[in-house]
Design an enzyme around this catalytic site. Structure first.
Site, PDB file in Angstrom:
ATOM      1  N   GLU A 165       0.897  -1.147   0.000  1.00  0.00           N
ATOM      2  CA  GLU A 165       0.000   0.000   0.000  1.00  0.00           C
ATOM      3  C   GLU A 165       0.939   1.201   0.000  1.00  0.00           C
ATOM      4  N   SER A 166       0.729   2.150  -0.933  1.00  0.00           N
ATOM      5  CA  SER A 166       1.775   3.149  -1.181  1.00  0.00           C
ATOM      6  C   SER A 166       1.355   4.606  -0.957  1.00  0.00           C
TER       7      SER A 166
ATOM      8  N   THR B  93      11.395   3.126   0.687  1.00  0.00           N
ATOM      9  CA  THR B  93      11.179   4.552   0.456  1.00  0.00           C
ATOM     10  C   THR B  93      12.104   5.406   1.327  1.00  0.00           C
ATOM     11  N   ASP B  94      12.347   6.638   0.886  1.00  0.00           N
ATOM     12  CA  ASP B  94      13.123   7.580   1.711  1.00  0.00           C
ATOM     13  C   ASP B  94      12.298   8.072   2.903  1.00  0.00           C
ATOM     14  N   GLU B  95      10.968   7.822   2.896  1.00  0.00           N
ATOM     15  CA  GLU B  95      10.123   8.331   3.991  1.00  0.00           C
ATOM     16  C   GLU B  95      10.432   7.657   5.315  1.00  0.00           C
TER      17      GLU B  95
ATOM     18  N   TYR C 298       2.029   5.020   6.781  1.00  0.00           N
ATOM     19  CA  TYR C 298       2.700   4.417   5.610  1.00  0.00           C
ATOM     20  C   TYR C 298       4.183   4.230   5.866  1.00  0.00           C
TER      21      TYR C 298
ATOM     22  N   ALA D 178       5.881   4.285   8.617  1.00  0.00           N
ATOM     23  CA  ALA D 178       6.161   3.374   9.737  1.00  0.00           C
ATOM     24  C   ALA D 178       6.028   1.923   9.283  1.00  0.00           C
TER      25      ALA D 178
ATOM     26  N   LYS E 244       6.522   0.823   6.217  1.00  0.00           N
ATOM     27  CA  LYS E 244       7.666   0.522   5.347  1.00  0.00           C
ATOM     28  C   LYS E 244       8.936   0.345   6.190  1.00  0.00           C
TER      29      LYS E 244
ATOM     30  N   ASN F 139      10.628  10.359  -4.269  1.00  0.00           N
ATOM     31  CA  ASN F 139       9.351  10.393  -5.016  1.00  0.00           C
ATOM     32  C   ASN F 139       9.542  10.108  -6.495  1.00  0.00           C
ATOM     33  N   ASN F 140       8.785   9.138  -6.992  1.00  0.00           N
ATOM     34  CA  ASN F 140       8.802   8.819  -8.426  1.00  0.00           C
ATOM     35  C   ASN F 140       7.670   9.537  -9.147  1.00  0.00           C
TER      36      ASN F 140
ATOM     37  N   LYS G  45      -1.870  10.501  -6.717  1.00  0.00           N
ATOM     38  CA  LYS G  45      -0.603  11.096  -6.319  1.00  0.00           C
ATOM     39  C   LYS G  45      -0.473  12.480  -6.950  1.00  0.00           C
TER      40      LYS G  45
ATOM     41  N   ASP H  51      -3.893  21.253   5.282  1.00  0.00           N
ATOM     42  CA  ASP H  51      -2.655  20.481   5.185  1.00  0.00           C
ATOM     43  C   ASP H  51      -2.879  19.015   5.585  1.00  0.00           C
TER      44      ASP H  51
ATOM     45  N   TYR I 279      -7.636 -12.859 -18.126  1.00  0.00           N
ATOM     46  CA  TYR I 279      -6.896 -13.908 -17.423  1.00  0.00           C
ATOM     47  C   TYR I 279      -7.835 -14.887 -16.728  1.00  0.00           C
TER      48      TYR I 279
HETATM   49  P1  NAD Z   1       1.471   1.242  -6.384  1.00  0.00           P
HETATM   50  O1  NAD Z   1       0.456   1.525  -5.334  1.00  0.00           O
HETATM   51  O2  NAD Z   1       1.345   1.903  -7.701  1.00  0.00           O
HETATM   52  O3  NAD Z   1       1.524  -0.333  -6.675  1.00  0.00           O
HETATM   53  C1  NAD Z   1       1.445  -1.297  -5.648  1.00  0.00           C
HETATM   54  C2  NAD Z   1       1.168  -2.664  -6.291  1.00  0.00           C
HETATM   55  O4  NAD Z   1       1.155  -3.639  -5.242  1.00  0.00           O
HETATM   56  C3  NAD Z   1      -0.190  -2.736  -6.992  1.00  0.00           C
HETATM   57  O5  NAD Z   1      -0.068  -3.399  -8.227  1.00  0.00           O
HETATM   58  C4  NAD Z   1      -1.044  -3.554  -6.015  1.00  0.00           C
HETATM   59  O6  NAD Z   1      -2.068  -4.294  -6.654  1.00  0.00           O
HETATM   60  C5  NAD Z   1       0.008  -4.469  -5.391  1.00  0.00           C
HETATM   61  N1  NAD Z   1      -0.385  -4.968  -4.069  1.00  0.00           N
HETATM   62  C6  NAD Z   1      -0.863  -4.224  -3.016  1.00  0.00           C
HETATM   63  N2  NAD Z   1      -1.141  -5.038  -1.988  1.00  0.00           N
HETATM   64  C7  NAD Z   1      -0.809  -6.306  -2.368  1.00  0.00           C
HETATM   65  C8  NAD Z   1      -0.841  -7.586  -1.742  1.00  0.00           C
HETATM   66  N3  NAD Z   1      -1.307  -7.734  -0.482  1.00  0.00           N
HETATM   67  N4  NAD Z   1      -0.423  -8.666  -2.428  1.00  0.00           N
HETATM   68  C9  NAD Z   1       0.045  -8.534  -3.712  1.00  0.00           C
HETATM   69  N5  NAD Z   1       0.073  -7.370  -4.362  1.00  0.00           N
HETATM   70  C10 NAD Z   1      -0.334  -6.259  -3.704  1.00  0.00           C
HETATM   71  O7  NAD Z   1       2.885   1.543  -5.706  1.00  0.00           O
HETATM   72  P2  NAD Z   1       4.217   2.107  -6.376  1.00  0.00           P
HETATM   73  O8  NAD Z   1       4.179   3.577  -6.328  1.00  0.00           O
HETATM   74  O9  NAD Z   1       4.448   1.400  -7.663  1.00  0.00           O
HETATM   75  O10 NAD Z   1       5.275   1.617  -5.286  1.00  0.00           O
HETATM   76  C11 NAD Z   1       5.901   0.334  -5.403  1.00  0.00           C
HETATM   77  C12 NAD Z   1       6.853   0.149  -4.233  1.00  0.00           C
HETATM   78  O11 NAD Z   1       7.849   1.158  -4.262  1.00  0.00           O
HETATM   79  C13 NAD Z   1       6.189   0.250  -2.876  1.00  0.00           C
HETATM   80  O12 NAD Z   1       6.786  -0.724  -2.029  1.00  0.00           O
HETATM   81  C14 NAD Z   1       6.503   1.643  -2.386  1.00  0.00           C
HETATM   82  O13 NAD Z   1       6.569   1.695  -1.003  1.00  0.00           O
HETATM   83  C15 NAD Z   1       7.873   1.845  -3.017  1.00  0.00           C
HETATM   84  N6  NAD Z   1       8.224   3.256  -3.319  1.00  0.00           N
HETATM   85  C16 NAD Z   1       7.372   4.052  -4.033  1.00  0.00           C
HETATM   86  C17 NAD Z   1       7.766   5.353  -4.372  1.00  0.00           C
HETATM   87  C18 NAD Z   1       6.875   6.276  -5.177  1.00  0.00           C
HETATM   88  O14 NAD Z   1       7.200   7.451  -5.317  1.00  0.00           O
HETATM   89  N7  NAD Z   1       5.779   5.793  -5.754  1.00  0.00           N
HETATM   90  C19 NAD Z   1       9.021   5.822  -3.960  1.00  0.00           C
HETATM   91  C20 NAD Z   1       9.853   4.974  -3.210  1.00  0.00           C
HETATM   92  C21 NAD Z   1       9.453   3.683  -2.916  1.00  0.00           C
HETATM   93  O1  DAU Z   2       9.194   9.801  -0.973  1.00  0.00           O
HETATM   94  C1  DAU Z   2       8.736   8.586  -1.531  1.00  0.00           C
HETATM   95  C2  DAU Z   2       7.241   8.484  -1.391  1.00  0.00           C
HETATM   96  O2  DAU Z   2       6.665   9.409  -2.305  1.00  0.00           O
HETATM   97  C3  DAU Z   2       6.729   7.071  -1.644  1.00  0.00           C
HETATM   98  O3  DAU Z   2       7.257   6.199  -0.685  1.00  0.00           O
HETATM   99  C4  DAU Z   2       5.196   7.036  -1.625  1.00  0.00           C
HETATM  100  O4  DAU Z   2       4.739   5.747  -1.969  1.00  0.00           O
HETATM  101  C5  DAU Z   2       4.680   8.048  -2.643  1.00  0.00           C
HETATM  102  O5  DAU Z   2       3.270   8.087  -2.604  1.00  0.00           O
HETATM  103  C6  DAU Z   2       5.257   9.437  -2.373  1.00  0.00           C
HETATM  104  O6  DAU Z   2       4.727   9.986  -1.136  1.00  0.00           O
HETATM  105  P1  DAU Z   2       4.275  11.526  -1.012  1.00  0.00           P
HETATM  106  O7  DAU Z   2       3.334  11.644   0.108  1.00  0.00           O
HETATM  107  O8  DAU Z   2       5.465  12.416  -1.039  1.00  0.00           O
HETATM  108  O9  DAU Z   2       3.519  11.681  -2.445  1.00  0.00           O
HETATM  109  P2  DAU Z   2       2.162  12.411  -2.860  1.00  0.00           P
HETATM  110  O10 DAU Z   2       2.123  12.411  -4.360  1.00  0.00           O
HETATM  111  O11 DAU Z   2       0.975  11.897  -2.130  1.00  0.00           O
HETATM  112  O12 DAU Z   2       2.430  13.900  -2.378  1.00  0.00           O
HETATM  113  C7  DAU Z   2       3.536  14.662  -2.831  1.00  0.00           C
HETATM  114  C8  DAU Z   2       3.496  15.999  -2.131  1.00  0.00           C
HETATM  115  O13 DAU Z   2       2.375  16.751  -2.627  1.00  0.00           O
HETATM  116  C9  DAU Z   2       3.285  15.917  -0.628  1.00  0.00           C
HETATM  117  O14 DAU Z   2       4.037  16.954  -0.005  1.00  0.00           O
HETATM  118  C10 DAU Z   2       1.792  16.163  -0.437  1.00  0.00           C
HETATM  119  C11 DAU Z   2       1.447  17.089  -1.583  1.00  0.00           C
HETATM  120  N1  DAU Z   2       0.087  16.945  -2.162  1.00  0.00           N
HETATM  121  C12 DAU Z   2      -0.334  15.718  -2.526  1.00  0.00           C
HETATM  122  C13 DAU Z   2      -1.590  15.557  -3.095  1.00  0.00           C
HETATM  123  C14 DAU Z   2      -2.089  14.168  -3.474  1.00  0.00           C
HETATM  124  C15 DAU Z   2      -0.679  18.087  -2.379  1.00  0.00           C
HETATM  125  O15 DAU Z   2      -0.261  19.210  -2.073  1.00  0.00           O
HETATM  126  N2  DAU Z   2      -1.914  17.920  -2.947  1.00  0.00           N
HETATM  127  C16 DAU Z   2      -2.407  16.704  -3.308  1.00  0.00           C
HETATM  128  O16 DAU Z   2      -3.564  16.621  -3.793  1.00  0.00           O
END
Ligand code: NAD
Ligand code: DAU
Length: 353
Positions: free
Chosen positions: A83-84, A133-135, A158, A160, A162, A187-188, A197, A287, A348
């Site tokens: 869960e991300s 994650t860096d979080e 989240y 905590a 991770k 952040n990606n 996001k 916020d 599938y």
């Molecule tokens: P995402 O939410 O897009 O994808 C998560 C995937 O995991 C989904 O396909 C979902 O169906 C699957 N999943 C969730 N619960 C599951 C379960 N119980 N069993 C099997 N599959 C399950 O997430 P993302 O942004 O692609 O992130 C992928 C990983 O990278 C995560 O571990 C996240 O913590 C880490 N990460 C994300 C970011 C970011 O910016 N998005 C940055 C750093 C690290």
């Molecule tokens: O740093 C890596 C993390 O980056 C990953 O581990 C997480 O999975 C990923 O979701 C992301 O977390 P953030 O909380 O940083 O991403 P998000 O896109 O939710 O938010 C980015 C910033 O923008 C954050 O400071 C909150 C702000 N925000 C977000 C949303 C969704 C807004 O201001 N408005 C918004 O509607």
């Protein structure tokens, strides 16, 4: 090699799977529960490849995991399933505890049992690569960077969850000798990002003339990395990373949220001049509780030791991303209408493909 990727239908996992199939001779077993953020349409371009296999499995299900390891016989595991989304972890933490902690535990146990059964030669190649994650490091003030030595200090449910999973992975290495690698990324952003996001939400809201909700004063800082650069870094760590080590991954692209939103609006003003000025849609809202102020990664270890450098700057990557969302109407429409959830039924058989 055959690589078992968990969460391969998600944003980052699908980029990893597409790269493996498009750019290497390896095969991939994608283990994914298909939660709301899992989308098999993101894998449409490679799903017909004979080196791609799908397992519709929850990582919390120990019996199913044992079956997948036994029948698929992977050489390595890359664990991305999670869960991300931070906001969802605040309104409902239970799924985060379940998937990110209990699910990682179940996957570690399945991997340990499978690893123990391998002959020495296959054991020497096996890796459990945990994607984090860096979080986990908490929040920075105006100065400083997260290094691999920064103490863990997670602030949201989240982060905590991770951090817990990172500690479990570390313990399975030190106690049981499982050959693990852990990466912590910033952040990606990029194509196929679920529009909850910041970046995809802003692009889609702006194109639909909806308000652009900026939390607080918009001065919080994130360090952005193009998703394909992250996927390349992950492949490199899997191939060359030193067992038991952690690697930080980040693009040195620090931006305030307001800068990010203004950049998106400027690109949209150019591509869709009829909607200009898109920045007039910016709306400051309440916020996020416990909102971390700043994340910034020191990625010098992976650069020095493994030779990784990102290819995209924020400017090139964000333009590509905005263009991708405008050009991929079908993917966007299926996500926003919820139609992507039917993909599993139409493409599938349950269990495998
Ligand atoms: P995402 O939410 O897009 O994808 C998560 C995937 O995991 C989904 O396909 C979902 O169906 C699957 N999943 C969730 N619960 C599951 C379960 N119980 N069993 C099997 N599959 C399950 O997430 P993302 O942004 O692609 O992130 C992928 C990983 O990278 C995560 O571990 C996240 O913590 C880490 N990460 C994300 C970011 C970011 O910016 N998005 C940055 C750093 C690290
Ligand atoms: O740093 C890596 C993390 O980056 C990953 O581990 C997480 O999975 C990923 O979701 C992301 O977390 P953030 O909380 O940083 O991403 P998000 O896109 O939710 O938010 C980015 C910033 O923008 C954050 O400071 C909150 C702000 N925000 C977000 C949303 C969704 C807004 O201001 N408005 C918004 O509607």
């Amino acid at each position: 090699m055959k690589i078992l990727v968990t969460g391969g239908a998600g944003f980052i996992g699908s980029a990893v799977v597409r790269q493996f199939i498009d750019e290497t001779p390896h095969s991939v077993v994608n283990v994914d529960k298909l939660t709301y953020s899992g989308n098999l349409e993101s894998l449409k371009s490679i799903s017909g490849d004979p080196r791609y296999f799908f397992e519709h499995v929850d990582i919390c299900d120990a019996l199913e995991l044992a079956r997948v390891f036994e029948t698929r016989q992977p050489d390595c595991v890359m664990h991305l399933a999670a869960e991300s989304h931070v906001d969802r972890s605040i309104s409902g933490p239970a799924e985060f505890i379940q998937t990110n902690i209990v699910g990682t535990y179940a996957l570690l146990e399945a991997s340990r049992s499978y690893y123990g059964s391998l002959p020495e030669e296959r054991k020497s190649r096996f890796r459990f690569h945990h994607i984090s994650t860096d979080e986990v490091y908490g929040t920075l003030g105006k100065e400083g960077l997260f290094t691999e030595e920064t103490p863990y200090s997670p602030n949201s449910p989240y982060s905590a969850s991770k951090a817990s999973s990172d500690h479990l992975v570390r313990a399975w290495h030190h106690t049981y000798g499982l050959p693990v690698l852990t990466t912590n990324c910033s952040n990606n952003y990029g194509p196929y990002h679920f529009p909850e996001k910041l970046i995809p939400l802003m692009i889609l809201n702006a194109t639909n003339r909806k308000p652009l909700p900026v939390y607080g004063n918009g001065e919080n800082i994130r360090d952005w990395l193009y998703v394909e650069d992250h996927a390349r870094a992950l492949r490199l760590v899997l191939e060359k990373g030193k067992i038991g080590e952690n690697y930080n991954i980040g693009g040195r692209n620090e931006k305030t949220n307001l800068e990010v939103v203004h950049t998106i609006c400027t690109i949209l003003d150019e591509l869709l001049p009829e909607g200009a000025p898109h920045a007039s849609l910016i709306s400051f809202v309440k916020d996020r509780p416990g909102h971390d102020f700043r994340y910034a990664i020191d990625a010098s270890k992976i650069a020095k030791e493994l030779g990784w450098m990102p290819r995209e700057t924020f400017e090139s990557g964000i333009r590509k991303t905005v263009e991708w969302y405008l050009e991929n109407e079908a993917w966007v429409n299926h996500v926003t209408s919820g139609e992507y959830r039917n993909w599993i039924e139409t493409h599938y058989e349950k269990g495998s493909a």
